[in-house]
Design a protein around this motif. Structure first.
Motif, PDB file in Angstrom:
ATOM      1  N   UNK A  64      -5.645  -8.779   5.056  1.00  0.00           N
ATOM      2  CA  UNK A  64      -4.642  -9.097   6.071  1.00  0.00           C
ATOM      3  C   UNK A  64      -3.444  -8.171   5.951  1.00  0.00           C
ATOM      4  N   UNK A  65      -2.988  -7.958   4.723  1.00  0.00           N
ATOM      5  CA  UNK A  65      -1.895  -7.050   4.434  1.00  0.00           C
ATOM      6  C   UNK A  65      -2.377  -6.045   3.404  1.00  0.00           C
ATOM      7  N   UNK A  66      -1.717  -4.906   3.315  1.00  0.00           N
ATOM      8  CA  UNK A  66      -2.091  -3.932   2.310  1.00  0.00           C
ATOM      9  C   UNK A  66      -0.832  -3.253   1.784  1.00  0.00           C
ATOM     10  N   UNK A  76       1.402  -4.056   7.133  1.00  0.00           N
ATOM     11  CA  UNK A  76       0.336  -4.732   7.851  1.00  0.00           C
ATOM     12  C   UNK A  76      -0.994  -4.003   7.745  1.00  0.00           C
ATOM     13  N   UNK A  77      -2.064  -4.753   7.955  1.00  0.00           N
ATOM     14  CA  UNK A  77      -3.406  -4.193   8.011  1.00  0.00           C
ATOM     15  C   UNK A  77      -4.166  -4.941   9.105  1.00  0.00           C
ATOM     16  N   UNK A  78      -4.999  -5.898   8.749  1.00  0.00           N
ATOM     17  CA  UNK A  78      -5.635  -6.719   9.776  1.00  0.00           C
ATOM     18  C   UNK A  78      -4.614  -7.624  10.462  1.00  0.00           C
ATOM     19  N   UNK A  79      -3.552  -7.938   9.774  1.00  0.00           N
ATOM     20  CA  UNK A  79      -2.424  -8.640  10.395  1.00  0.00           C
ATOM     21  C   UNK A  79      -1.320  -7.628  10.673  1.00  0.00           C
ATOM     22  N   UNK A  80      -0.846  -7.601  11.907  1.00  0.00           N
ATOM     23  CA  UNK A  80       0.226  -6.675  12.274  1.00  0.00           C
ATOM     24  C   UNK A  80       1.597  -7.280  11.999  1.00  0.00           C
ATOM     25  N   UNK A  81       1.685  -8.613  12.057  1.00  0.00           N
ATOM     26  CA  UNK A  81       2.931  -9.321  11.764  1.00  0.00           C
ATOM     27  C   UNK A  81       2.608 -10.543  10.911  1.00  0.00           C
ATOM     28  N   UNK A  91       2.176 -19.887   6.390  1.00  0.00           N
ATOM     29  CA  UNK A  91       2.176 -18.451   6.682  1.00  0.00           C
ATOM     30  C   UNK A  91       1.438 -18.226   7.996  1.00  0.00           C
ATOM     31  N   UNK A  92       2.096 -17.566   8.932  1.00  0.00           N
ATOM     32  CA  UNK A  92       1.518 -17.294  10.244  1.00  0.00           C
ATOM     33  C   UNK A  92       1.254 -15.799  10.373  1.00  0.00           C
ATOM     34  N   UNK A  93       0.016 -15.449  10.696  1.00  0.00           N
ATOM     35  CA  UNK A  93      -0.397 -14.053  10.818  1.00  0.00           C
ATOM     36  C   UNK A  93      -0.747 -13.744  12.274  1.00  0.00           C
ATOM     37  N   UNK A  94      -0.122 -12.695  12.797  1.00  0.00           N
ATOM     38  CA  UNK A  94      -0.478 -12.176  14.115  1.00  0.00           C
ATOM     39  C   UNK A  94      -1.445 -11.024  13.899  1.00  0.00           C
ATOM     40  N   UNK A  95      -2.672 -11.197  14.366  1.00  0.00           N
ATOM     41  CA  UNK A  95      -3.760 -10.304  13.991  1.00  0.00           C
ATOM     42  C   UNK A  95      -3.892  -9.115  14.937  1.00  0.00           C
ATOM     43  N   UNK A 177       4.408 -12.663   0.098  1.00  0.00           N
ATOM     44  CA  UNK A 177       3.181 -12.185   0.741  1.00  0.00           C
ATOM     45  C   UNK A 177       2.421 -11.120  -0.041  1.00  0.00           C
ATOM     46  N   UNK A 178       2.979 -10.628  -1.169  1.00  0.00           N
ATOM     47  CA  UNK A 178       2.342  -9.508  -1.867  1.00  0.00           C
ATOM     48  C   UNK A 178       0.897  -9.806  -2.240  1.00  0.00           C
TER      49      UNK A 178
END
Length: 543
Positions: A64-66, A76-81, A91-95, A177-178
């Motif tokens: 999701x994050x990198x 961001x990675x698969x999640x942009x926000x 935790x809310x992920x905008x994909x 989020x790390x």
């Protein structure tokens, strides 16, 4: 963990096209060949715990994050926000939209929730025991089995719509989020997981075997796709995923197992491979003189001497542990055996991590004081089983045999009798010291997975483990409290206090903060060295 020999059925021949490219040698603009120091364990990231395999799976999967290339900064990675709410428990992920898995199925919020639910609901002692990183971060399962005993951090996951995944936790963790950048938390295709029985993990004695998904059909969204693993040649072949949003420049990526470092050096020199990891520090200048590029990573790791208090009752006496610390000439070891830029470790958290503090008890080299402490503890002539690994090169330990020799000679000089026990890294070493506690002393280390002090000291000392053989509830509670502390300043301050407490108790001896390197040939462009050994090959090209 013991390396499990994958069944004969696993050996896959790469395609005729790959064979023709390989026969032409490594001088091929479309194919990059990397010299790997060891064989992969398998290819399902959630069950993995070692770097040679993660190097491969990072190319096939996204998280999701990198980490931003070359840093430990979260991007961001698969999640942009992403955002947290509910005091860190939501935790809310905008994909990212338009992403597909390698099998053509869509990546969306439902797939995110499928993966988190899969991990949380994993059944079987064998499977749970292999989910090291999930256990460290999420602490427990829907139903704990075997060694798993913690209350789960994970509560549930909601797919609000295709592009919005909401992760609900039972408690906040300062590691987020790390920790969402962990390669173990890579997103797999739900359809492939189901089709190839991904949760099937069996144990025979100290050995584990894995599913067809893990061995033959790993399916992520990453810039490279799995083509095959030819065990006879010791080659894992990946091909470019043309649908990736950061399309790789290389057409093909081959990881070739060359266990001997001299063999890796020779094949780099002749052009049969394009790069390898962890060159010996003594070879840096030689490699440069040959026109190779030595890429030094910032230190983000620690080498330590592990102490198993359950292995020998004398080791339960803090004076004996202090004697071991004072008896090791760490300054000389770092100067003579490690790479330029390496430093003596004073605690188990590298300087780059928030939570590091100079305000800890220190144990400078003092062999006479070490002897005195042994006398006071009634431990003169103590005999200790000292385990060290073979058939491996680690970022924090370029040459395990040399490291063992240096430290054991220092300990012998203060009157410790050393019983050396060498075991292959993927042939029982990690099981013996981390799961079975057969040792008194051992060599191990850690390269950070994400930028948080808990990833170091929490992983080591956050609960009772066979590796260290002690139960100190006050320390366990302090680590749990630090982990739950929100806010960068308070979070770091909490870990500073814990690090002082750890070095007073001294459950192990920190040795060094090494600066590992990787080396690539003169034609290689775009390789960005990562402090987390998180190099991504989609930016690499051959000039």
């Amino acid at each position: 963990m013991a390396l499990i020999g994958l069944s004969g059925a696993l050996a896959l021949s790469v395609t005729a096209c790959a064979e023709s490219q390989r026969d032409a040698g490594a001088d091929n603009t479309g194919t990059f060949i990397f010299g790997a120091a060891g064989s992969p364990k398998m290819f399902d990231p959630i069950f993995n715990d070692e770097g040679e395999t993660f190097r491969i799976t990072r190319q096939m999967y996204d998280t999701l994050l990198q980490n931003k290339p070359g840093t430990a900064e979260v991007v961001g990675s698969l999640a942009e926000k992403w955002e947290s709410s509910n005091e860190g428990k939501t935790w809310t992920f905008t994909l990212r939209k338009g992403v597909t898995f390698h099998d053509g199925t869509p990546f969306n919020a439902a797939a995110v929730c499928f993966n988190f639910d899969r991990w949380f609901n994993m059944k079987g002692q064998a499977a749970q025991s292999q989910m090291i990183y999930y256990g460290d971060v999420f602490e427990g399962f829907a139903q704990n089995e075997g060694d798993a005993s913690g209350d789960p951090v994970y509560k549930n996951c909601e797919a609000k719509d295709d592009s919005t995944a909401v992760l609900n936790l039972n408690k906040a963790k300062g590691a987020f989020p790390a920790a969402f950048t962990l390669p173990s938390l890579s997103m797999s295709s739900p359809e492939a997981l189901k089709k190839y029985n991904a949760d099937q993990v069996t144990q025979t004695g100290d050995s584990f075997s894995y599913s067809d998904y893990a061995n033959l059909h790993p399916t992520g969204t990453g810039p490279f796709k799995f083509e095959g693993y030819d065990q006879g040649k010791g080659e894992v072949t990946l091909v470019r995923n043309d649908a990736h949003w950061e399309k790789a420049k290389l057409e093909k990526l081959i990881f070739k197992v060359i266990k001997d470092e001299n063999g890796r050096k020779q094949q780099l020199k002749t052009g049969d491979i394009h790069g390898f990891d962890y060159p010996a520090p003594a070879d840096y200048q030689l490699l440069r003189n040959e026109g190779q590029n030595v890429l030094i990573r910032p230190s983000f790791n620690v080498l330590y001497l592990g102490i198993n208090q359950a292995g020998n009752p004398k080791l339960q006496d803090v004076k004996v542990r202090q004697a071991l610390a004072h008896g090791i000439n760490r300054e000389q070891f770092v100067k003579s055996k490690l790479a330029e830029g390496s430093e003596v470790a004073t605690e188990f958290v590298p300087k780059a991590i928030a939570g590091y503090t100079e305000d800890v008890p220190k144990y400078p080299y003092d062999p006479e004081k070490a002897k005195q402490l042994l006398r006071e503890a009634g431990a003169e002539g103590l005999t200790l089983k000292f385990y060290y690994p073979t058939e491996v090169t680690r970022p924090y330990m370029p040459n395990p045999a040399d490291t063992f020799t240096s430290i054991s000679e220092d300990l012998k000089a203060i009157g410790i009798n050393i019983e050396p026990i060498a075991k292959p890294w993927n042939g029982g070493y990690k099981d013996d010291v981390q799961k079975l506690g057969k040792h008194d002393l051992h060599l191990l280390g850690w390269t950070g997975d994400y930028n948080d002090a808990g990833n170091f000291v929490g992983t080591f000392f956050g609960r009772e483990k066979p590796e260290f053989g002690f139960k100190n509830q006050a320390l366990f509670d302090a680590l749990a409290a630090a982990d739950a502390t929100q806010g960068e300043g308070p979070h770091a301050k909490a870990y500073e206090g814990v690090n002082k407490q750890i070095m007073e108790y001294l459950p192990a001896v920190p040795i060094a903060y090494p600066t590992p390197a990787l080396v690539v040939g003169p034609k290689v462009q775009g390789m960005v060295p990562s402090p987390l050994t998180d190099e991504r090959f989609n930016t690499v090209s051959l000039g």
